[in-house]
Design a protein around this motif. Structure first.
Motif, PDB file in Angstrom:
ATOM      1  N   GLU A 154      -7.804  -4.502  -5.844  1.00  0.00           N
ATOM      2  CA  GLU A 154      -7.522  -5.135  -4.549  1.00  0.00           C
ATOM      3  C   GLU A 154      -6.328  -4.443  -3.872  1.00  0.00           C
ATOM      4  N   ALA A 155      -5.311  -4.133  -4.638  1.00  0.00           N
ATOM      5  CA  ALA A 155      -4.150  -3.429  -4.090  1.00  0.00           C
ATOM      6  C   ALA A 155      -4.544  -2.048  -3.583  1.00  0.00           C
ATOM      7  N   ARG A 156      -5.445  -1.387  -4.287  1.00  0.00           N
ATOM      8  CA  ARG A 156      -5.871  -0.047  -3.863  1.00  0.00           C
ATOM      9  C   ARG A 156      -6.629  -0.089  -2.545  1.00  0.00           C
ATOM     10  N   ARG A 157      -7.381  -1.161  -2.311  1.00  0.00           N
ATOM     11  CA  ARG A 157      -8.071  -1.290  -1.015  1.00  0.00           C
ATOM     12  C   ARG A 157      -7.057  -1.383   0.126  1.00  0.00           C
ATOM     13  N   LYS A 158      -5.913  -1.965  -0.164  1.00  0.00           N
ATOM     14  CA  LYS A 158      -4.887  -2.142   0.866  1.00  0.00           C
ATOM     15  C   LYS A 158      -3.973  -0.925   0.984  1.00  0.00           C
ATOM     16  N   ALA A 159      -3.781  -0.216  -0.120  1.00  0.00           N
ATOM     17  CA  ALA A 159      -2.878   0.944  -0.114  1.00  0.00           C
ATOM     18  C   ALA A 159      -3.491   2.049  -0.973  1.00  0.00           C
ATOM     19  N   PRO A 160      -4.527   2.721  -0.462  1.00  0.00           N
ATOM     20  CA  PRO A 160      -5.273   3.670  -1.282  1.00  0.00           C
ATOM     21  C   PRO A 160      -4.502   4.910  -1.732  1.00  0.00           C
ATOM     22  N   ASN A 161      -3.393   5.209  -1.101  1.00  0.00           N
ATOM     23  CA  ASN A 161      -2.634   6.417  -1.456  1.00  0.00           C
ATOM     24  C   ASN A 161      -1.282   6.112  -2.069  1.00  0.00           C
ATOM     25  N   ASP A 162      -1.097   4.913  -2.548  1.00  0.00           N
ATOM     26  CA  ASP A 162       0.181   4.529  -3.152  1.00  0.00           C
ATOM     27  C   ASP A 162       0.313   5.196  -4.523  1.00  0.00           C
ATOM     28  N   THR A 163       1.300   6.046  -4.663  1.00  0.00           N
ATOM     29  CA  THR A 163       1.482   6.836  -5.883  1.00  0.00           C
ATOM     30  C   THR A 163       1.656   5.966  -7.120  1.00  0.00           C
ATOM     31  N   LEU A 164       2.509   4.961  -7.038  1.00  0.00           N
ATOM     32  CA  LEU A 164       2.762   4.128  -8.208  1.00  0.00           C
ATOM     33  C   LEU A 164       1.529   3.318  -8.596  1.00  0.00           C
ATOM     34  N   LEU A 165       0.793   2.864  -7.611  1.00  0.00           N
ATOM     35  CA  LEU A 165      -0.438   2.123  -7.869  1.00  0.00           C
ATOM     36  C   LEU A 165      -1.479   3.013  -8.550  1.00  0.00           C
ATOM     37  N   LEU A 166      -1.656   4.217  -8.033  1.00  0.00           N
ATOM     38  CA  LEU A 166      -2.613   5.148  -8.630  1.00  0.00           C
ATOM     39  C   LEU A 166      -2.230   5.485 -10.072  1.00  0.00           C
ATOM     40  N   ASN A 167      -0.953   5.665 -10.308  1.00  0.00           N
ATOM     41  CA  ASN A 167      -0.481   5.939 -11.660  1.00  0.00           C
ATOM     42  C   ASN A 167      -0.752   4.742 -12.572  1.00  0.00           C
ATOM     43  N   GLU A 168      -0.477   3.549 -12.087  1.00  0.00           N
ATOM     44  CA  GLU A 168      -0.704   2.345 -12.881  1.00  0.00           C
ATOM     45  C   GLU A 168      -2.183   2.177 -13.210  1.00  0.00           C
ATOM     46  N   MET A 169      -3.046   2.522 -12.264  1.00  0.00           N
ATOM     47  CA  MET A 169      -4.479   2.461 -12.534  1.00  0.00           C
ATOM     48  C   MET A 169      -4.857   3.474 -13.610  1.00  0.00           C
ATOM     49  N   GLY A 170      -4.244   4.656 -13.567  1.00  0.00           N
ATOM     50  CA  GLY A 170      -4.476   5.646 -14.606  1.00  0.00           C
ATOM     51  C   GLY A 170      -4.063   5.143 -15.976  1.00  0.00           C
ATOM     52  N   VAL A 171      -2.927   4.489 -16.032  1.00  0.00           N
ATOM     53  CA  VAL A 171      -2.438   3.935 -17.301  1.00  0.00           C
ATOM     54  C   VAL A 171      -3.403   2.875 -17.817  1.00  0.00           C
TER      55      VAL A 171
END
Length: 66
Positions: A18-35
């Motif tokens: 849900e956060a990615r839909r709102k901020a698809p290029n957020d570096t920390l979010l993308l990293n957290e999804m990778g983790v």
């Protein structure tokens, strides 16, 4: 980002997606999804999220500045 720390993968994925839909290029979010994907053994997807996180940095050649 706290959801992955409570060890509830399903809840974590829901909130992060849900956060990615709102901020698809957020570096920390993308990293957290990778983790999170790495923790559940989905390594190809984890790798993709880590690459996206790196590419979303303001200066990918100097990631330590971020």
């Amino acid at each position: 980002m706290q959801y992955s720390r409570v060890h509830n993968v399903t809840l974590s994925m829901c909130f992060l997606e849900e956060a990615r839909r709102k901020a698809p290029n957020d570096t920390l979010l993308l990293n957290e999804m990778g983790v999170l994907y790495m923790r559940v053994g989905r390594l190809k997807e984890a790798h993709q999220f880590f690459l996206l996180a790196h590419q979303s940095l303001p200066s990918p050649t100097r990631p330590s500045q971020y």
